[in-house]
Design an enzyme around this catalytic site. Structure first.
Site, PDB file in Angstrom:
ATOM      1  CE  LYS A  73      -2.561   0.168   3.551  1.00  0.00           C
ATOM      2  NZ  LYS A  73      -1.664   0.887   4.423  1.00  0.00           N
ATOM      3  CB  THR A  75       5.135   0.001  -2.494  1.00  0.00           C
ATOM      4  OG1 THR A  75       5.794  -0.566  -1.366  1.00  0.00           O
ATOM      5  CG2 THR A  75       6.049  -0.063  -3.691  1.00  0.00           C
ATOM      6  NE  ARG A  96      -0.249   4.882   8.528  1.00  0.00           N
ATOM      7  CZ  ARG A  96      -0.553   3.656   8.919  1.00  0.00           C
ATOM      8  NH1 ARG A  96      -1.119   3.455  10.086  1.00  0.00           N
ATOM      9  NH2 ARG A  96      -0.291   2.620   8.148  1.00  0.00           N
ATOM     10  CE  LYS A 107       2.589  -2.090   9.257  1.00  0.00           C
ATOM     11  NZ  LYS A 107       3.241  -0.791   9.169  1.00  0.00           N
ATOM     12  CB  ALA A 275      -4.721   1.293  10.621  1.00  0.00           C
ATOM     13  CG  PHE A 303      -3.592  -2.650   8.948  1.00  0.00           C
ATOM     14  CD1 PHE A 303      -2.457  -3.348   8.534  1.00  0.00           C
ATOM     15  CD2 PHE A 303      -3.625  -2.191  10.252  1.00  0.00           C
ATOM     16  CE1 PHE A 303      -1.394  -3.599   9.409  1.00  0.00           C
ATOM     17  CE2 PHE A 303      -2.566  -2.429  11.126  1.00  0.00           C
ATOM     18  CZ  PHE A 303      -1.458  -3.131  10.702  1.00  0.00           C
ATOM     19  CG  PHE A 383       4.653  -9.688  -5.977  1.00  0.00           C
ATOM     20  CD1 PHE A 383       5.638 -10.064  -5.075  1.00  0.00           C
ATOM     21  CD2 PHE A 383       3.699  -8.764  -5.572  1.00  0.00           C
ATOM     22  CE1 PHE A 383       5.673  -9.526  -3.791  1.00  0.00           C
ATOM     23  CE2 PHE A 383       3.733  -8.227  -4.289  1.00  0.00           C
ATOM     24  CZ  PHE A 383       4.726  -8.608  -3.400  1.00  0.00           C
ATOM     25  CD1 TRP A 411       8.581  -3.151  -4.631  1.00  0.00           C
ATOM     26  CD2 TRP A 411       9.514  -4.390  -6.244  1.00  0.00           C
ATOM     27  NE1 TRP A 411       9.576  -3.903  -4.057  1.00  0.00           N
ATOM     28  CE2 TRP A 411      10.167  -4.671  -5.019  1.00  0.00           C
ATOM     29  CE3 TRP A 411       9.936  -5.054  -7.401  1.00  0.00           C
ATOM     30  CZ2 TRP A 411      11.207  -5.592  -4.918  1.00  0.00           C
ATOM     31  CZ3 TRP A 411      10.983  -5.966  -7.314  1.00  0.00           C
ATOM     32  CH2 TRP A 411      11.606  -6.227  -6.076  1.00  0.00           C
TER      33      TRP A 411
END
Length: 558
Positions: A73, A75, A96, A107, A275, A303, A383, A411
């Site tokens: 998210k 990214t 954030r 995480k 979150a 999230f 991916f 990415w």
């Protein structure tokens, strides 16, 4: 060819002096308070001078329910900001700050990944500009002043059994969840039960992220309820005269931090409530400032959309008078396969049926976002293991839902890989299709607000709450807090309160374990299921592999 790690890519970044990044947004150098060469805070005076300017368009990036497979998210938020700039738009991103707890836990960092990152990555994932330390200090100053007040005679008549203000630290430490304080005799005060939450769950964090300026900050800090008297009347932080000193401690932390993406575009990184246990959005002051300076502002909420987007809309937008113009829902083929029942070890193999099955999770998030009256587009964060058939399955499913899924390769390719999404987001934002409205009105009773979220967003059949909790909610309504929004604390891994229930479950119940009044932040926290406000470290925390390598670079932060 071996892929470079995020940290290697970040280290090779050609950063520009932060004054140049500020200049892109028209921030004069004298209004930047530099922290080194690549980070700066934006001055209070400059922010105040922007009030008459029109706002740009606000784009929210949210996601499906997180899985260990990864969604990307942040990214995508970073990539989209770069993508909008690449297609000739003036855009900024708002994300954030990272908490040290999960950074050393499981995480990892929170600065994007691959060629869609915000730098300096190491600083952002460690102490950054010290905002979280300031929040921790302000919170614990209040804790110390409560105990001190009781020690010196308790003039306010605080019932020591009803002190609700806990302590905080920015570390995952399960040993501190429930503790006993003031042991050791008369000189140390009166023994009492206490406990620690993680800094990002502090009401001070929520207040900093919702306050509009220093005056508002002090008013909200003063509104914090720290304890009750024997007659159940509340004791506020201002009764202890703590609000002034807390504001002084937080004055610099209130100023948004400006950094840059790998493509040298402006990024505001400010505030960081979790979150799953807090409201999960960056600060109102950073978002509002960005909207005055850029034509497009891309922000994220933590999230899945059942938590982050719901709180962004119902708490942040409601409180700050913001309205999103478009929403991007991030999904990965891998995460959809996991939602479709595939084990993590088998994610590499093509499995179109599992992708289709897992799409139910995505479909529900699309429906939920539409309930707020905002148009949504799906970003498939690519991916290398994704197959054509799997990607086509997602696109076909989303088209059936009346939306569109766009493949994004930011990415690997930076802004060039997300230009299609950027163009679609501009179309949606400029179309005027957004008719934003929160999910429930201010004047709905608190328990009905909880039920509305549980039934309409989680698709639960019922909310389970015993008489004590319902009575508590009614008492707060009678005390004048009935108009506050709800901040749900629940697992991020499922629509339900059972983290193992993936996909799009129905027919479940939402058990409410505890309710906490955050009168300063202006919401009621509803703690559901087994959620923890102080996480623990996993068996093998990330901290075990964080170190300096032979070249003197940090390794293991990711």
């Amino acid at each position: 060819m071996a892929h470079k790690t995020d940290i290697e890519i970040a280290r090779e970044a050609k950063k520009k002096p932060i004054q140049e990044i500020g200049a892109k947004l028209g921030i004069p150098a004298e209004h930047l308070l530099p922290f080194g060469h690549d980070k700066a805070k934006v001055s209070d005076a400059f922010i105040k001078s922007l009030s008459d300017r029109p706002d740009g368009k606000l784009i929210l990036v949210t996601a499906i329910n997180p899985t260990p497979a990864g969604e990307g998210k942040t990214t995508t938020t970073v990539g989209l900001g770069d993508g909008l700039n690449a297609i000739g738009k003036k855009a900024a991103i708002c994300i954030r700050e990272a908490s040290l707890g999960p950074c050393f836990g499981m995480k990892g960092g929170a600065a994007g990944g691959g060629y869609a990152q915000v730098v300096p990555m190491e600083d952002m994932n460690l102490h950054f500009t010290g905002d979280f330390h300031a929040i921790t200090s302000a919170h614990n100053l209040l804790s110390a002043m409560i105990d001190n007040h009781i020690y010196w005679g308790n003039e306010l008549g605080i019932d020591q059994r009803r002190v609700t203000w806990r302590r905080v630290m920015d570390m995952n430490d399960r040993a501190l969840r429930q503790i006993v304080t003031s042991l050791g005799g008369v000189a140390n005060g009166f023994p009492a039960e206490g406990g620690f939450d993680i800094t990002v769950a502090s009401e001070v964090m929520a207040i900093l992220c919702l306050a509009t300026d220093l005056k508002d900050l002090q008013r909200r800090l003063g509104d914090i309820i720290v304890a009750y008297r024997r007659d159940r009347s509340p004791v506020y932080a201002r009764d202890l005269k703590a609000d002034g000193a807390m504001t002084v401690l937080l004055a610099q932390a209130m100023q948004p931090n400006l950094v840059q993406t790998l493509e040298n575009n402006p990024a505001f990184v400010h505030g960081g409530p979790f979150a799953n246990i807090a409201h999960g959005c960056n600060s109102v002051i950073a978002t509002r400032t960005a909207l005055k300076l850029a034509d497009y502002v891309v922000t994220e909420a933590g999230f899945g959309a059942d938590l982050g987007a719901e709180k962004f809309m119902n708490i942040k937008c409601r409180k700050a008078g913001l309205a999103p113009d478009a929403v991007v829902i991030v999904a990965t083929v891998r995460a959809l396969k996991m939602n479709g029942g595939v084990a993590r070890a088998d994610l590499g193999a093509e499995n179109v049926a599992a992708v289709r099955k897992g799409c139910a999770n995505l479909g529900r998030h699309i429906e939920n976002v539409k309930q707020f009256g905002v148009p949504a587009v799906v970003a498939i964060n690519h991916f290398v293991t994704d197959t054509e058939a799997e990607i086509e399955a997602v696109k076909a499913y989303v088209a059936e839902q009346g939306s569109e899924a766009i493949l994004c390769t930011h990415w690997a390719n930076g802004s060039a890989g997300i230009a299609d999404l950027a163009r679609r987001v501009v179309e949606l934002a400029e179309s005027g299709a957004a008719q934003f409205a929160p999910l429930y009105p201010d004047d709905m009773p608190l328990f009905e607000k909880i039920e509305t979220i549980a039934k309409r967003i989680y698709r639960a059949d019922e909310v389970l709450a015993d008489k004590k909790i319902r009575d508590q909610l009614r008492a707060w309504e009678e005390a004048g807090y009935g108009n506050l929004p709800i901040c749900m604390a629940k697992t991020q891994y499922s629509f339900s309160t059972d983290p193992n229930l993936r996909g799009a479950p129905t027919g479940h119940s939402v058990p409410v374990r505890e309710v906490r009044l955050s009168a300063g932040a202006g919401f009621v926290v509803v703690i559901c299921g087994e959620i923890m406000t102080m996480p623990g470290l996993p068996r093998h925390p990330a901290a075990e592999t964080i170190r300096f390598n032979e070249e003197g670079f940090v390794e293991g932060l990711f």
